[in-house]
Design a protein around this motif. Structure first.
Motif, PDB file in Angstrom:
ATOM      1  N   LEU A  22       0.852  -1.181   0.000  1.00  0.00           N
ATOM      2  CA  LEU A  22       0.000   0.000   0.000  1.00  0.00           C
ATOM      3  C   LEU A  22       0.889   1.233   0.000  1.00  0.00           C
ATOM      4  O   LEU A  22       1.795   1.337   0.818  1.00  0.00           O
ATOM      5  CB  LEU A  22      -0.909   0.015   1.233  1.00  0.00           C
ATOM      6  CG  LEU A  22      -2.067  -0.983   1.255  1.00  0.00           C
ATOM      7  CD1 LEU A  22      -1.573  -2.398   1.371  1.00  0.00           C
ATOM      8  CD2 LEU A  22      -3.014  -0.675   2.385  1.00  0.00           C
ATOM      9  N   ALA A  23       0.630   2.158  -0.894  1.00  0.00           N
ATOM     10  CA  ALA A  23       1.386   3.413  -0.965  1.00  0.00           C
ATOM     11  C   ALA A  23       0.412   4.542  -0.673  1.00  0.00           C
ATOM     12  O   ALA A  23      -0.484   4.822  -1.464  1.00  0.00           O
ATOM     13  CB  ALA A  23       2.027   3.588  -2.336  1.00  0.00           C
ATOM     14  N   ILE A  24       0.569   5.180   0.479  1.00  0.00           N
ATOM     15  CA  ILE A  24      -0.380   6.199   0.945  1.00  0.00           C
ATOM     16  C   ILE A  24       0.210   7.580   0.717  1.00  0.00           C
ATOM     17  O   ILE A  24       1.338   7.854   1.110  1.00  0.00           O
ATOM     18  CB  ILE A  24      -0.686   6.011   2.446  1.00  0.00           C
ATOM     19  CG1 ILE A  24      -1.247   4.602   2.692  1.00  0.00           C
ATOM     20  CG2 ILE A  24      -1.664   7.069   2.937  1.00  0.00           C
ATOM     21  CD1 ILE A  24      -0.357   3.720   3.463  1.00  0.00           C
ATOM     22  N   SER A  25      -0.573   8.451   0.082  1.00  0.00           N
ATOM     23  CA  SER A  25      -0.091   9.819  -0.129  1.00  0.00           C
ATOM     24  C   SER A  25      -1.221  10.806   0.100  1.00  0.00           C
ATOM     25  O   SER A  25      -2.395  10.471  -0.017  1.00  0.00           O
ATOM     26  CB  SER A  25       0.487   9.983  -1.537  1.00  0.00           C
ATOM     27  OG  SER A  25      -0.516   9.786  -2.507  1.00  0.00           O
ATOM     28  N   PHE A  26      -0.849  12.007   0.435  1.00  0.00           N
ATOM     29  CA  PHE A  26      -1.798  13.102   0.625  1.00  0.00           C
ATOM     30  C   PHE A  26      -1.440  14.259  -0.289  1.00  0.00           C
ATOM     31  O   PHE A  26      -1.975  15.334  -0.171  1.00  0.00           O
ATOM     32  CB  PHE A  26      -1.789  13.584   2.073  1.00  0.00           C
ATOM     33  CG  PHE A  26      -2.322  12.578   3.047  1.00  0.00           C
ATOM     34  CD1 PHE A  26      -3.680  12.501   3.312  1.00  0.00           C
ATOM     35  CD2 PHE A  26      -1.480  11.694   3.679  1.00  0.00           C
ATOM     36  CE1 PHE A  26      -4.175  11.571   4.210  1.00  0.00           C
ATOM     37  CE2 PHE A  26      -1.960  10.759   4.581  1.00  0.00           C
ATOM     38  CZ  PHE A  26      -3.309  10.701   4.842  1.00  0.00           C
ATOM     39  N   LYS A  27      -0.512  14.039  -1.176  1.00  0.00           N
ATOM     40  CA  LYS A  27      -0.031  15.089  -2.063  1.00  0.00           C
ATOM     41  C   LYS A  27      -1.070  15.378  -3.131  1.00  0.00           C
ATOM     42  O   LYS A  27      -1.607  14.480  -3.756  1.00  0.00           O
ATOM     43  CB  LYS A  27       1.281  14.646  -2.707  1.00  0.00           C
ATOM     44  CG  LYS A  27       1.932  15.707  -3.536  1.00  0.00           C
ATOM     45  CD  LYS A  27       3.252  15.192  -4.066  1.00  0.00           C
ATOM     46  CE  LYS A  27       3.878  16.211  -4.975  1.00  0.00           C
ATOM     47  NZ  LYS A  27       5.067  15.680  -5.611  1.00  0.00           N
ATOM     48  N   LYS A  28      -1.329  16.634  -3.334  1.00  0.00           N
ATOM     49  CA  LYS A  28      -2.265  17.072  -4.353  1.00  0.00           C
ATOM     50  C   LYS A  28      -1.697  16.683  -5.726  1.00  0.00           C
ATOM     51  O   LYS A  28      -0.564  17.025  -6.039  1.00  0.00           O
ATOM     52  CB  LYS A  28      -2.409  18.590  -4.256  1.00  0.00           C
ATOM     53  CG  LYS A  28      -3.576  19.176  -4.964  1.00  0.00           C
ATOM     54  CD  LYS A  28      -3.548  20.673  -4.725  1.00  0.00           C
ATOM     55  CE  LYS A  28      -4.902  21.259  -4.655  1.00  0.00           C
ATOM     56  NZ  LYS A  28      -4.871  22.701  -4.474  1.00  0.00           N
ATOM     57  N   PRO A  29      -2.450  15.934  -6.528  1.00  0.00           N
ATOM     58  CA  PRO A  29      -1.935  15.551  -7.847  1.00  0.00           C
ATOM     59  C   PRO A  29      -1.596  16.777  -8.689  1.00  0.00           C
ATOM     60  O   PRO A  29      -2.329  17.764  -8.665  1.00  0.00           O
ATOM     61  CB  PRO A  29      -3.086  14.768  -8.472  1.00  0.00           C
ATOM     62  CG  PRO A  29      -3.962  14.394  -7.336  1.00  0.00           C
ATOM     63  CD  PRO A  29      -3.776  15.441  -6.279  1.00  0.00           C
TER      64      PRO A  29
END
Length: 158
Positions: A108-115
């Motif tokens: 699982l790769a979790i990100s919160f960065k705005k695309p």
């Protein structure tokens, strides 16, 4: 960071990858239950607001709206999990839940960065679309162009 999952195997590889700006975690479980049904995975994650500010350089209240969990399986296939995420401003935590993936041992790769594409689209000003209509009065024809074109007085739209 606090992590929970219905996988019986977790935390073999739990890290923040600065290059991709993702939390990487490998989880595992049996692929089928005792009745032969595919086990549906879920993961819950709590990220302190200070971590979101440091790791992603984004306000945690905004970050929660851009939560993404990419699931990669051993065969190389991948999908995006269904995610719900909210920011608890009182305690400064982002609470995330991801589900809709299966086991054996996905990463699982979790990100919160705005695309980047979403960010570009938000700042891009879209000009109203112009259209052209044909208007007729007797044997006279006129073409009228504009955002919301209307025929001149006495003319009718063809």
């Amino acid at each position: 960071v606090i992590l929970g999952t219905n996988g019986w195997w977790c935390l073999n590889d739990f890290r923040f990858d600065r290059e991709s700006q993702q939390i990487i975690v490998k989880v595992g479980n049996a692929h089928f239950d005792e009745f032969g049904n595919e086990i549906q995975g879920w993961m819950e994650l709590k990220v302190k607001g200070t971590r979101a500010r440091d790791w992603w350089g984004i306000n945690p209240a905004i970050a929660a709206g851009y939560a993404k969990v990419q699931i990669t399986y051993q065969d190389g296939s991948s999908k995006v999990a269904t995610v719900t995420s909210q920011y608890d401003s009182k305690n400064d935590w982002i609470n995330l839940r991801a589900y809709g993936f299966t086991y054996s041992t996905p990463q699982l790769a979790i990100s919160f960065k705005k695309p980047e594409e979403a960010a570009k689209q938000e700042t891009k000003v879209v000009a109203p679309k112009k259209t052209t209509i044909t208007c007729v009065k007797g044997k006279t024809t006129k073409k009228v162009s504009g955002v919301a074109p209307k025929c001149p007085k006495g003319f009718k739209k063809k």
